[in-house]
Design an enzyme around this catalytic site. Sequence first.
Site, PDB file in Angstrom:
ATOM      1  N   THR A  15     -67.509 -16.205 104.636  1.00 22.26           N
ATOM      2  CA  THR A  15     -67.025 -17.011 105.763  1.00 22.26           C
ATOM      3  C   THR A  15     -66.027 -16.264 106.651  1.00 22.26           C
ATOM      4  OG1 THR A  15     -65.342 -17.878 104.282  1.00 22.26           O
ATOM      5  CG2 THR A  15     -67.310 -19.235 104.590  1.00 22.26           C
ATOM      6  N   SER A  44     -63.956 -22.801 101.096  1.00 22.58           N
ATOM      7  CA  SER A  44     -65.208 -22.768 101.872  1.00 22.58           C
ATOM      8  C   SER A  44     -66.417 -23.286 101.104  1.00 22.58           C
ATOM      9  CB  SER A  44     -65.508 -21.333 102.301  1.00 22.58           C
ATOM     10  OG  SER A  44     -64.560 -20.898 103.244  1.00 22.58           O
ATOM     11  N   CYS A 134     -61.831   1.084 108.713  1.00 22.38           N
ATOM     12  CA  CYS A 134     -62.539   1.085 109.998  1.00 22.38           C
ATOM     13  C   CYS A 134     -62.138   2.256 110.916  1.00 22.38           C
ATOM     14  CB  CYS A 134     -62.296  -0.241 110.723  1.00 22.38           C
ATOM     15  SG  CYS A 134     -60.646  -0.929 110.468  1.00 22.38           S
ATOM     16  N   GLN A 161     -55.816  -0.489 117.932  1.00 27.44           N
ATOM     17  CA  GLN A 161     -56.702  -1.281 117.085  1.00 27.44           C
ATOM     18  C   GLN A 161     -56.742  -2.766 117.450  1.00 27.44           C
ATOM     19  OE1 GLN A 161     -55.633   1.508 113.236  1.00 27.44           O
ATOM     20  NE2 GLN A 161     -56.581  -0.458 112.780  1.00 27.44           N
ATOM     21  N   SER A 164     -59.223  -8.228 115.404  1.00 29.50           N
ATOM     22  CA  SER A 164     -60.278  -8.731 114.507  1.00 29.50           C
ATOM     23  C   SER A 164     -60.246  -8.026 113.156  1.00 29.50           C
ATOM     24  CB  SER A 164     -61.656  -8.588 115.154  1.00 29.50           C
ATOM     25  OG  SER A 164     -61.854  -7.253 115.572  1.00 29.50           O
ATOM     26  N   GLY A 165     -59.678  -6.821 113.094  1.00 30.58           N
ATOM     27  CA  GLY A 165     -59.539  -6.110 111.820  1.00 30.58           C
ATOM     28  C   GLY A 165     -58.761  -6.909 110.793  1.00 30.58           C
ATOM     29  N   LYS A 218     -54.154   5.741 104.952  1.00 26.01           N
ATOM     30  CA  LYS A 218     -55.598   5.636 104.680  1.00 26.01           C
ATOM     31  C   LYS A 218     -56.330   6.675 105.521  1.00 26.01           C
ATOM     32  CE  LYS A 218     -55.293   0.683 104.443  1.00 26.01           C
ATOM     33  NZ  LYS A 218     -55.590  -0.516 105.250  1.00 26.01           N
ATOM     34  N   ARG A 240     -51.481  -1.639 116.805  1.00 28.58           N
ATOM     35  CA  ARG A 240     -52.238  -2.861 117.116  1.00 28.58           C
ATOM     36  C   ARG A 240     -52.068  -3.174 118.592  1.00 28.58           C
ATOM     37  NH1 ARG A 240     -55.457  -4.786 113.501  1.00 28.58           N
ATOM     38  NH2 ARG A 240     -53.757  -4.952 112.012  1.00 28.58           N
ATOM     39  N   HIS A 247     -61.980  -0.762 118.136  1.00 25.00           N
ATOM     40  CA  HIS A 247     -60.834   0.144 117.981  1.00 25.00           C
ATOM     41  C   HIS A 247     -61.056   1.369 118.868  1.00 25.00           C
ATOM     42  CE1 HIS A 247     -59.572  -2.307 114.735  1.00 25.00           C
ATOM     43  NE2 HIS A 247     -59.732  -1.492 113.713  1.00 25.00           N
ATOM     44  N   ASN A 320     -65.081  -2.330 115.396  1.00 22.78           N
ATOM     45  CA  ASN A 320     -64.450  -2.253 114.073  1.00 22.78           C
ATOM     46  C   ASN A 320     -65.067  -3.200 113.058  1.00 22.78           C
ATOM     47  OD1 ASN A 320     -63.055  -4.079 116.016  1.00 22.78           O
ATOM     48  ND2 ASN A 320     -61.997  -4.751 114.167  1.00 22.78           N
TER      49      ASN A 320
HETATM   50  O1  25A Z   1     -56.668  -7.116 101.454  1.00 23.06           O
HETATM   51  P1  25A Z   1     -57.313  -6.451 102.624  1.00 23.06           P
HETATM   52  O2  25A Z   1     -58.444  -5.519 102.190  1.00 23.06           O
HETATM   53  O3  25A Z   1     -56.357  -5.751 103.498  1.00 23.06           O
HETATM   54  O4  25A Z   1     -58.008  -7.618 103.505  1.00 23.06           O
HETATM   55  C1  25A Z   1     -57.309  -8.741 104.047  1.00 23.06           C
HETATM   56  C2  25A Z   1     -58.201  -9.553 104.969  1.00 23.06           C
HETATM   57  O5  25A Z   1     -58.587  -8.734 106.051  1.00 23.06           O
HETATM   58  C3  25A Z   1     -59.918  -9.031 106.416  1.00 23.06           C
HETATM   59  C4  25A Z   1     -60.418 -10.208 105.613  1.00 23.06           C
HETATM   60  O6  25A Z   1     -60.077 -11.473 106.290  1.00 23.06           O
HETATM   61  C5  25A Z   1     -59.541 -10.045 104.378  1.00 23.06           C
HETATM   62  O7  25A Z   1     -59.396 -11.243 103.683  1.00 23.06           O
HETATM   63  N1  25A Z   1     -60.592  -7.771 106.208  1.00 23.06           N
HETATM   64  C6  25A Z   1     -60.701  -6.977 105.139  1.00 23.06           C
HETATM   65  N2  25A Z   1     -61.274  -5.826 105.415  1.00 23.06           N
HETATM   66  C7  25A Z   1     -61.547  -5.855 106.727  1.00 23.06           C
HETATM   67  C8  25A Z   1     -62.125  -4.946 107.658  1.00 23.06           C
HETATM   68  N3  25A Z   1     -62.546  -3.730 107.312  1.00 23.06           N
HETATM   69  C9  25A Z   1     -61.127  -7.097 107.212  1.00 23.06           C
HETATM   70  N4  25A Z   1     -61.281  -7.442 108.460  1.00 23.06           N
HETATM   71  C10 25A Z   1     -61.852  -6.563 109.286  1.00 23.06           C
HETATM   72  N5  25A Z   1     -62.243  -5.334 108.923  1.00 23.06           N
HETATM   73  P2  25A Z   1     -61.168 -12.511 106.867  1.00 23.06           P
HETATM   74  O8  25A Z   1     -60.449 -13.703 107.351  1.00 23.06           O
HETATM   75  O9  25A Z   1     -62.110 -11.860 107.781  1.00 23.06           O
HETATM   76  O10 25A Z   1     -62.036 -12.940 105.612  1.00 23.06           O
HETATM   77  C11 25A Z   1     -61.525 -13.478 104.513  1.00 23.06           C
HETATM   78  C12 25A Z   1     -62.779 -13.795 103.629  1.00 23.06           C
HETATM   79  O11 25A Z   1     -62.438 -13.609 102.263  1.00 23.06           O
HETATM   80  C13 25A Z   1     -62.629 -14.850 101.563  1.00 23.06           C
HETATM   81  N6  25A Z   1     -61.665 -15.004 100.493  1.00 23.06           N
HETATM   82  C14 25A Z   1     -60.326 -14.969 100.572  1.00 23.06           C
HETATM   83  N7  25A Z   1     -59.767 -15.181  99.365  1.00 23.06           N
HETATM   84  C15 25A Z   1     -60.785 -15.358  98.516  1.00 23.06           C
HETATM   85  C16 25A Z   1     -61.996 -15.244  99.232  1.00 23.06           C
HETATM   86  N8  25A Z   1     -63.186 -15.395  98.641  1.00 23.06           N
HETATM   87  C17 25A Z   1     -63.195 -15.645  97.329  1.00 23.06           C
HETATM   88  N9  25A Z   1     -62.095 -15.747  96.571  1.00 23.06           N
HETATM   89  C18 25A Z   1     -60.872 -15.622  97.124  1.00 23.06           C
HETATM   90  N10 25A Z   1     -59.767 -15.735  96.367  1.00 23.06           N
HETATM   91  C19 25A Z   1     -62.411 -15.882 102.629  1.00 23.06           C
HETATM   92  O12 25A Z   1     -62.990 -17.100 102.258  1.00 23.06           O
HETATM   93  C20 25A Z   1     -63.109 -15.259 103.820  1.00 23.06           C
HETATM   94  O13 25A Z   1     -64.506 -15.415 103.697  1.00 23.06           O
HETATM   95  P3  25A Z   1     -62.128 -18.444 102.505  1.00 23.06           P
HETATM   96  O14 25A Z   1     -62.988 -19.555 101.966  1.00 23.06           O
HETATM   97  O15 25A Z   1     -60.765 -18.289 101.898  1.00 23.06           O
HETATM   98  O16 25A Z   1     -61.920 -18.503 104.046  1.00 23.06           O
HETATM   99  C21 25A Z   1     -62.481 -19.548 104.825  1.00 23.06           C
HETATM  100  C22 25A Z   1     -61.747 -19.574 106.107  1.00 23.06           C
HETATM  101  O17 25A Z   1     -60.327 -19.723 105.885  1.00 23.06           O
HETATM  102  C23 25A Z   1     -59.615 -18.718 106.592  1.00 23.06           C
HETATM  103  N11 25A Z   1     -58.506 -18.344 105.707  1.00 23.06           N
HETATM  104  C24 25A Z   1     -58.450 -17.317 104.860  1.00 23.06           C
HETATM  105  N12 25A Z   1     -57.278 -17.278 104.236  1.00 23.06           N
HETATM  106  C25 25A Z   1     -56.568 -18.326 104.696  1.00 23.06           C
HETATM  107  C26 25A Z   1     -57.337 -19.023 105.633  1.00 23.06           C
HETATM  108  N13 25A Z   1     -56.902 -20.119 106.251  1.00 23.06           N
HETATM  109  C27 25A Z   1     -55.674 -20.548 105.968  1.00 23.06           C
HETATM  110  N14 25A Z   1     -54.871 -19.939 105.079  1.00 23.06           N
HETATM  111  C28 25A Z   1     -55.276 -18.834 104.420  1.00 23.06           C
HETATM  112  N15 25A Z   1     -54.452 -18.241 103.528  1.00 23.06           N
HETATM  113  C29 25A Z   1     -60.583 -17.601 106.816  1.00 23.06           C
HETATM  114  O18 25A Z   1     -60.264 -16.895 107.985  1.00 23.06           O
HETATM  115  C30 25A Z   1     -61.897 -18.305 106.929  1.00 23.06           C
HETATM  116  O19 25A Z   1     -62.108 -18.687 108.273  1.00 23.06           O
HETATM  117  O1  L14 Z   2     -60.012  -1.852 105.673  1.00 21.09           O
HETATM  118  O2  L14 Z   2     -56.749  -4.250 110.992  1.00 21.09           O
HETATM  119  O3  L14 Z   2     -58.148  -1.203 104.840  1.00 21.09           O
HETATM  120  O4  L14 Z   2     -55.382  -5.453 109.827  1.00 21.09           O
HETATM  121  C1  L14 Z   2     -56.909  -3.441 106.325  1.00 21.09           C
HETATM  122  C2  L14 Z   2     -56.101  -3.800 107.589  1.00 21.09           C
HETATM  123  C3  L14 Z   2     -58.971  -3.192 107.707  1.00 21.09           C
HETATM  124  C4  L14 Z   2     -58.203  -3.498 108.954  1.00 21.09           C
HETATM  125  C5  L14 Z   2     -58.792  -1.860 105.658  1.00 21.09           C
HETATM  126  C6  L14 Z   2     -56.312  -4.668 109.922  1.00 21.09           C
HETATM  127  C7  L14 Z   2     -58.072  -2.656 106.696  1.00 21.09           C
HETATM  128  C8  L14 Z   2     -56.982  -4.245 108.664  1.00 21.09           C
END
Ligand code: 25A
Ligand code: L14
Length: 341
Positions: A15, A44, A134, A161, A164-165, A218, A240, A247, A320
């Site tokens: 999602t 979700s 990315c 950047q 959306s990342g 990274k 950012r 990006h 990205n």
């Molecule tokens: O830890 P990292 O690697 O740095 O990543 C942190 C976040 O960055 C995004 C992604 O966010 C990730 O969670 N991301 C990571 N790599 C990326 C990249 N290369 C990147 N973005 C761009 N480029 P995201 O919002 O795009 O997606 C989050 C997804 O992960 C699911 N999820 C989260 N916790 C989970 C989980 N799934 C299973 N178990 C868990 N414990 C999340 O599902 C979503 O699909 P969801 O059901 O939690 O989210 C549904 C909607 O709710 C929003 N949301 C998320 N967190 C919160 C929230 N709303 C309110 N409060 C929150 N704390 C989501 O945006 C989604 O619309």
């Molecule tokens: O893939 O733009 O390590 O906030 C974590 C930070 C992706 C992008 C990764 C951001 C990133 C992200």
Amino acid sequence: MTDQKKVNVAVVGATGAVGNQMIACLEERNFPVGTLRLLASSRSAGKRLGYRGEMLPVEELRADAFEGMHIALFSAGGRVSARFAPQAAERGCVVVDNSSAWRMDPEVPLVVPEVNAHAIAGYTKRGIIANPNCSTIQMVVALNPIYRRYGIRRIVVATYQAVSGTGKRAIEELSGQTRAVLDGAGAACSVYPHPIAFNCLPHIDVFLDNGYTKEEMKMVNETRKILEDDTLAVSATTVRVPVFYGHSEAVNVETRRHAIAAEVRELLRQAPGVKVVDDPAANRYPLATDAQGQDLTLVGRIRQDESIADGINLWVVADNIRKGAATNTVQIAEVLTEKYL
Ligand code: 25A
Ligand code: L14
């Protein structure tokens, strides 16, 4: 891709901004999906997402969801990947992980298919393949041909950047703040520590003890791992900017052998995954708005660094969420399927 082979695929974080695009990429690229299972947090569970004209249910992520799956594409953040990727691998499901959790593990390949597809063979050690950051992906797609032809001693990069990342909430923060500021109201901050509307934040991911951000480090460490060169010097500043998708990067390279800008332009015209957009006389150079929604890394402003003997400057732009995340992950899954499963 052979028609007979059907692959059962799980998308973890379905999602999210990246997960959604992963589903779209599987469909667009005609990946030979058998069963598609969509997983996210309990928030979700029960939602439905479209795939090939069908609305598929989102299920809560649990380890037993990986039974019978061949490949899992993860993009739900580092903590989810750290915990669940090994549990998927234990069940014989190969993980292609988009988080930062496994990238620097020596037993996990870190792959950009245009650059080091051969490294995918190493997936058998842990059953996990990592998708790079990315900003690193688009930079190495552009620099690999230069690295192979001339050698590279040092890279100095500054990034611009898109929000959306950070995920969906950051996209909403930029649009909400922009509207609020134009309406004369204050910008409320929840995702970023400062307003991102009409601003630039030299801060992506967390700060580390050396004063750099994790995003900057990274770019240093992942670039060396992908190009398989520990002697490569990399210096990064990641920023950012108030852009939704795409990006941009100002990249300066010091080459080992002399490179002429016009030759580099021709070299990059032949390079896989690259599109040269470099016609300053016609105001043509790579733009985030042109990169959005497609999979090529756009390279332009290719010019001699006149301050040193052997240097080249470039401007590198990609989507990205696509090449920087979802597309690269699906490309890895394609090679894995064709060559190894
Ligand atoms: O830890 P990292 O690697 O740095 O990543 C942190 C976040 O960055 C995004 C992604 O966010 C990730 O969670 N991301 C990571 N790599 C990326 C990249 N290369 C990147 N973005 C761009 N480029 P995201 O919002 O795009 O997606 C989050 C997804 O992960 C699911 N999820 C989260 N916790 C989970 C989980 N799934 C299973 N178990 C868990 N414990 C999340 O599902 C979503 O699909 P969801 O059901 O939690 O989210 C549904 C909607 O709710 C929003 N949301 C998320 N967190 C919160 C929230 N709303 C309110 N409060 C929150 N704390 C989501 O945006 C989604 O619309
Ligand atoms: O893939 O733009 O390590 O906030 C974590 C930070 C992706 C992008 C990764 C951001 C990133 C992200």
